[in-house]
Write an enzyme that holds these catalytic residues in place. Structure first.
Site, PDB file in Angstrom:
ATOM      1  N   LYS A 268       0.745  -1.166  -0.074  1.00  0.00           N
ATOM      2  CA  LYS A 268      -0.092  -0.181   0.132  1.00  0.00           C
ATOM      3  C   LYS A 268       0.767   1.376  -0.017  1.00  0.00           C
ATOM      4  O   LYS A 268       2.052   1.329   0.542  1.00  0.00           O
ATOM      5  CB  LYS A 268      -0.844  -0.017   1.046  1.00  0.00           C
ATOM      6  CG  LYS A 268      -1.890  -1.142   1.265  1.00  0.00           C
ATOM      7  CD  LYS A 268      -2.986  -0.929   0.022  1.00  0.00           C
ATOM      8  CE  LYS A 268      -4.207  -1.946   0.116  1.00  0.00           C
ATOM      9  NZ  LYS A 268      -5.027  -1.440   1.231  1.00  0.00           N
ATOM     10  N   GLN A 328      -1.076 -12.732  10.488  1.00  0.00           N
ATOM     11  CA  GLN A 328      -1.711 -12.529   9.400  1.00  0.00           C
ATOM     12  C   GLN A 328      -0.436 -12.525   8.386  1.00  0.00           C
ATOM     13  O   GLN A 328       0.726 -12.264   8.874  1.00  0.00           O
ATOM     14  CB  GLN A 328      -2.651 -11.217   8.888  1.00  0.00           C
ATOM     15  CG  GLN A 328      -1.825  -9.902   9.308  1.00  0.00           C
ATOM     16  CD  GLN A 328      -2.785  -8.984   9.835  1.00  0.00           C
ATOM     17  OE1 GLN A 328      -4.013  -9.107  10.547  1.00  0.00           O
ATOM     18  NE2 GLN A 328      -2.311  -7.629   9.580  1.00  0.00           N
ATOM     19  N   ASP A 363      -2.806  -6.360   0.538  1.00  0.00           N
ATOM     20  CA  ASP A 363      -1.407  -6.579   0.889  1.00  0.00           C
ATOM     21  C   ASP A 363      -1.208  -7.626   1.941  1.00  0.00           C
ATOM     22  O   ASP A 363      -0.443  -7.815   2.676  1.00  0.00           O
ATOM     23  CB  ASP A 363      -0.770  -5.441   1.568  1.00  0.00           C
ATOM     24  CG  ASP A 363      -1.473  -4.391   2.366  1.00  0.00           C
ATOM     25  OD1 ASP A 363      -2.543  -4.725   2.769  1.00  0.00           O
ATOM     26  OD2 ASP A 363      -0.665  -3.703   3.073  1.00  0.00           O
ATOM     27  N   ASP A 398      -3.380  -7.891  17.325  1.00  0.00           N
ATOM     28  CA  ASP A 398      -4.206  -7.082  16.162  1.00  0.00           C
ATOM     29  C   ASP A 398      -5.409  -7.996  16.033  1.00  0.00           C
ATOM     30  O   ASP A 398      -5.178  -9.259  15.465  1.00  0.00           O
ATOM     31  CB  ASP A 398      -3.429  -6.850  14.969  1.00  0.00           C
ATOM     32  CG  ASP A 398      -4.177  -5.933  13.968  1.00  0.00           C
ATOM     33  OD1 ASP A 398      -4.270  -4.885  14.197  1.00  0.00           O
ATOM     34  OD2 ASP A 398      -4.308  -6.605  12.880  1.00  0.00           O
ATOM     35  N   ASN A 399      -6.632  -7.645  16.066  1.00  0.00           N
ATOM     36  CA  ASN A 399      -7.985  -8.210  15.661  1.00  0.00           C
ATOM     37  C   ASN A 399      -7.882  -9.729  15.993  1.00  0.00           C
ATOM     38  O   ASN A 399      -8.238 -10.537  15.078  1.00  0.00           O
ATOM     39  CB  ASN A 399      -7.967  -8.055  13.890  1.00  0.00           C
ATOM     40  CG  ASN A 399      -8.146  -6.844  13.341  1.00  0.00           C
ATOM     41  OD1 ASN A 399      -9.072  -5.890  14.118  1.00  0.00           O
ATOM     42  ND2 ASN A 399      -7.575  -6.392  12.552  1.00  0.00           N
ATOM     43  N   GLU A 427      -7.033  -6.202  20.876  1.00  0.00           N
ATOM     44  CA  GLU A 427      -7.591  -4.938  19.968  1.00  0.00           C
ATOM     45  C   GLU A 427      -8.828  -5.630  19.195  1.00  0.00           C
ATOM     46  O   GLU A 427      -8.682  -6.001  17.949  1.00  0.00           O
ATOM     47  CB  GLU A 427      -6.269  -4.762  19.163  1.00  0.00           C
ATOM     48  CG  GLU A 427      -6.754  -3.419  18.406  1.00  0.00           C
ATOM     49  CD  GLU A 427      -7.017  -3.413  16.844  1.00  0.00           C
ATOM     50  OE1 GLU A 427      -7.274  -2.441  16.170  1.00  0.00           O
ATOM     51  OE2 GLU A 427      -6.861  -4.737  16.440  1.00  0.00           O
ATOM     52  N   LYS A 537       0.675   4.463   9.093  1.00  0.00           N
ATOM     53  CA  LYS A 537       0.714   3.287   8.590  1.00  0.00           C
ATOM     54  C   LYS A 537       1.511   3.026   7.241  1.00  0.00           C
ATOM     55  O   LYS A 537       2.116   2.187   6.917  1.00  0.00           O
ATOM     56  CB  LYS A 537      -0.528   2.487   8.596  1.00  0.00           C
ATOM     57  CG  LYS A 537      -1.179   1.981   9.755  1.00  0.00           C
ATOM     58  CD  LYS A 537      -2.493   1.239   9.864  1.00  0.00           C
ATOM     59  CE  LYS A 537      -3.637   2.124   8.966  1.00  0.00           C
ATOM     60  NZ  LYS A 537      -4.770   1.257   9.128  1.00  0.00           N
ATOM     61  N   TYR A 538       1.222   4.206   6.425  1.00  0.00           N
ATOM     62  CA  TYR A 538       1.703   3.892   5.016  1.00  0.00           C
ATOM     63  C   TYR A 538       2.872   4.929   4.836  1.00  0.00           C
ATOM     64  O   TYR A 538       3.391   5.052   3.725  1.00  0.00           O
ATOM     65  CB  TYR A 538       0.700   4.334   4.225  1.00  0.00           C
ATOM     66  CG  TYR A 538      -0.535   3.601   4.379  1.00  0.00           C
ATOM     67  CD1 TYR A 538      -0.797   1.962   4.345  1.00  0.00           C
ATOM     68  CD2 TYR A 538      -1.665   4.125   5.017  1.00  0.00           C
ATOM     69  CE1 TYR A 538      -1.686   1.381   4.474  1.00  0.00           C
ATOM     70  CE2 TYR A 538      -2.789   3.575   5.377  1.00  0.00           C
ATOM     71  CZ  TYR A 538      -2.929   2.015   5.120  1.00  0.00           C
ATOM     72  OH  TYR A 538      -3.929   1.299   5.579  1.00  0.00           O
TER      73      TYR A 538
END
Length: 676
Positions: A268, A328, A363, A398-399, A427, A537-538
């Site tokens: 990204k 992930q 991604d 995360d998640n 989270e 983040k990017y």
């Protein structure tokens, strides 16, 4: 022949109900499958519903067994709520698994004392009541477990009740003698003792329930732009230079977003664009590349030795390091080639990427734990243990709600069996029952809905719920913002909004957090979203922390003061002591946090009253109304309060006038001064 009646029971019959019913036990977890939780130094309420037939008085104890084997007995008192609820509070000071058991009994002295007080005063059955009392005192005086002086005093009391020369009015003095009452309160004269089942309470280290978190991207700390416009990434070594500033604001935990190699495929670009430009660093959540996966370090951040130096520097500054675990993979992760069965393959042969409609993450490939649970579970455990062995004891996950609940129950239990000091933060901004289930199966902390609770009514309901209804198993970490979340309240509330949210988060819950840039009032969102524009983040972010503070353009001094207050006042380091009070204005939130002297490390009670104007656009004036009995002050009695932010002092009662200007000081954080 007629049927003969069954012989009477010689002992309690085999029933599910004890002789004195004891039900609705707490602490507990709904469903009874999992242990309730607490943290070291937490004041835990133990409560039960207990009653018996008729009017005889009962008592209830809870017997505690510490992890090291110490045994203690604690008397519960009736709450007086009309539902036969009994309650006491105990500070748990030792880490490990505690056992507890409720014990109910007929309180023979209290039953007799109540009847004798009424009857002897009325001249009814006086001789009988006096002899009944004397018999009770005889019985107690014969108990070898009582001190000799007490047994002697009780024998003398029995003699007085039997002495014909002592008239009934004088005998009443023995019935009402507070010293005798105190002895029986401490060592009741019990019969029909009913022992409950043993239960367990998991007490974890204090950081599991108390802490101030600060999140940052290590690649941004020390990053710089060359003259040709390209950016040189920050490293662990340069990021370590930020640690004194974080510690100087009073934070306890520095939390790093994923530190692993980032994939190139579908990387990204800025603001989540689908095409990355040369030099775009990519999202750290797209984990995995030729340089390795979840057990590797992004080469631009440095080496394992550099990470160890960062951890040592953090410890030197009084900080713990937490890292992000995002289970992930980017399309370039070694797992994709080596274990394609750990992902979901679509009918066209491609691997499904992550989606959270309307968001798409081309991604990132989410893991599928059902194709090879044995292999995938084992690998995730290996990854966690890899980082634990390198000194990481806190993981922000995360998640987690997108992975099987069964997996988390197994993983956390397995890790904590060997390393009980490891903490997992969930989270999971998802449905309430899912969030609660994650906490029940083992997560020590949970993100929460605090981020979106902005009005007085919403905040009262939220903190009452997390402090009392779910506190036996769920501990909120009330982040004011994250790299993913910039709420409308912060976008449009201006600088007062940042001060308001920080004041509430730091005082209403024992654990809270901020994401870097909050102190610089970064409040511009990407259009149509609830996240910062030019999201970190990017891309790299360049910030001048010291320059902003020197210019008076930083919230850092206020955050520093809030954390100083938290460290100085143990009442703010408890979860279950939140009490909402009242105001006549819909935007003035009022609450208190009280800690009794018996539980305070200073040996003195600690009470904080917080009054906040939650409207960031106005000045408000109103009357606030306090239930001062929460901290032992009778209604109407005056007491001295000191504003811990401004230093102002006032004499207050249970009804007080306040004026709070959101553009000046939107919150009173008041310490109730003890009377001399």
């Amino acid at each position: 022949m007629p049927v003969r009646p069954a012989a009477p029971w010689r002992s309690s019959p085999p029933t599910a109900t004890g002789r004195i019913p004891v039900t609705a036990l707490g602490p507990s977890v709904p469903g009874g499958k999992f242990r309730p939780k607490a943290f070291v130094s937490e004041v835990v309420p133990f409560q039960a519903t207990a009653f018996r037939e008729g009017h005889d008085i009962i008592g209830v104890h809870v017997r505690l067994f510490s992890p090291s084997g110490d045994e203690s007995l604690h008397r519960l008192t009736p709450v007086g709520d009309g539902f036969d609820t009994w309650r006491t509070e105990v500070a748990v000071l030792e880490e490990g698994v505690w056992r507890f058991r409720f014990e109910a009994f007929a309180d023979d002295f209290a039953t007799w004392q109540h009847a004798a007080d009424l009857k002897i005063a009325a001249g009814v059955d006086t001789a009988l009541m006096r002899e009944m009392g004397a018999l009770l005192f005889d019985r107690a005086a014969a108990e070898k477990s009582r001190p000799k002086s007490e047994r002697t005093a009780l024998a003398a009391a029995a003699a007085r009740l039997r002495d014909a020369a002592v008239d009934d009015q004088t005998a009443l003095l023995t019935v009402r003698d507070p010293a005798i009452g105190a002895r029986f309160a401490e060592r009741p004269l019990a019969s029909l003792v009913t022992l409950g089942d043993e239960h367990e309470l998991l007490v974890e280290r204090e950081r599991a329930g108390v802490g101030a978190w600060y999140e940052f991207f290590p690649r941004s700390e020390g990053a710089y732009r060359r003259t040709d416009g390209t950016v040189v990434s920050g490293t662990f070594r340069t990021a370590a230079r930020r640690l004194p500033g974080v510690a100087g604001m009073g934070f306890d935990v520095v939390y790093l977003v994923p530190i692993h190699p980032i994939g190139q495929t579908n990387r990204k670009g800025r603001n989540n664009s689908l095409e990355a430009q040369p030099g775009d660093p990519g999202s750290p959540y797209a984990i995995g590349a030729a340089d390795g996966g979840h057990d590797a370090i992004h080469p631009e951040l440095g080496t394992e030795a550099d990470l160890q130096a960062f951890i040592r520097a953090a410890r030197k500054n009084g900080l713990e390091v937490a890292i992000d675990i995002a289970l992930q993979a980017s399309p370039d992760h070694p797992w994709v080639a080596e274990h394609p069965e750990w992902f979901t393959t679509l009918p066209d042969g491609t691997i499904a990427y992550a989606e959270n409609p309307p968001k798409k993450y081309q991604d990132i490939y989410p893991l599928n734990f059902d194709n090879d649970p044995e292999g995938s579970y084992a690998e995730m455990l290996r990854v966690i243990r890899h980082w634990v062995e390198r000194g990481i004891k806190i993981f922000r996950v995360d998640n987690p709600h997108t992975k099987p609940l069964q997996f988390w129950e197994w993983l956390i239990a397995t890790v904590n069996a060997d390393a009980p000091d490891v903490i997992f933060l969930a989270e999971a901004f998802t449905r309430p029952r899912v969030m609660q289930a994650l906490a029940q199966v083992g997560f020590q902390q949970s993100y929460s809905y605090f981020t979106w609770r902005n009005t007085k009514d919403q905040l009262e309901e939220f903190f009452t719920s997390v402090s009392h209804e779910t506190a036996d198993y769920m501990r909120p970490n009330v982040f004011v913002n994250t790299h993913d979340i910039l709420t409308e309240y912060l976008q449009y509330g201006g600088r007062p909004a940042y001060k308001i949210r920080a004041a509430i988060a730091a005082t209403a819950a024992p654990t809270y957090g901020v994401y870097a840039g909050y102190e610089l009032f970064e409040n511009v969102a990407r259009p149509g979203s609830e996240e910062n524009i030019d999201n970190e983040k990017y891309e790299f972010k360049f910030r001048d922390w010291e320059g902003a503070e020197a210019a008076g353009d930083s919230l850092a001094p206020y955050l520093r003061r809030l954390n100083e207050i938290r460290r100085s006042h143990p009442a703010l380091r408890q979860l279950r002591n939140f009490s909402a009070h009242w105001s006549d204005d819909e935007a003035i939130l009022v609450y208190s946090k009280h800690l009794d002297a018996a539980f305070s490390p200073t040996g003195r009670s600690d009470t904080i009253i917080v009054v906040v104007n939650v409207d960031p656009h106005s000045a408000r004036q109103t009357m606030v109304h306090l239930d001062t009995r929460v901290w032992g002050v009778e209604p109407g009695a005056p007491f001295l309060v000191e504003d811990l932010v401004t230093g102002s002092r006032w004499t207050w009662t249970d009804h007080n006038y306040v004026r709070l200007d959101a553009f000046d000081e939107p919150a009173h954080i008041l310490h109730v001064k003890e009377s001399r």
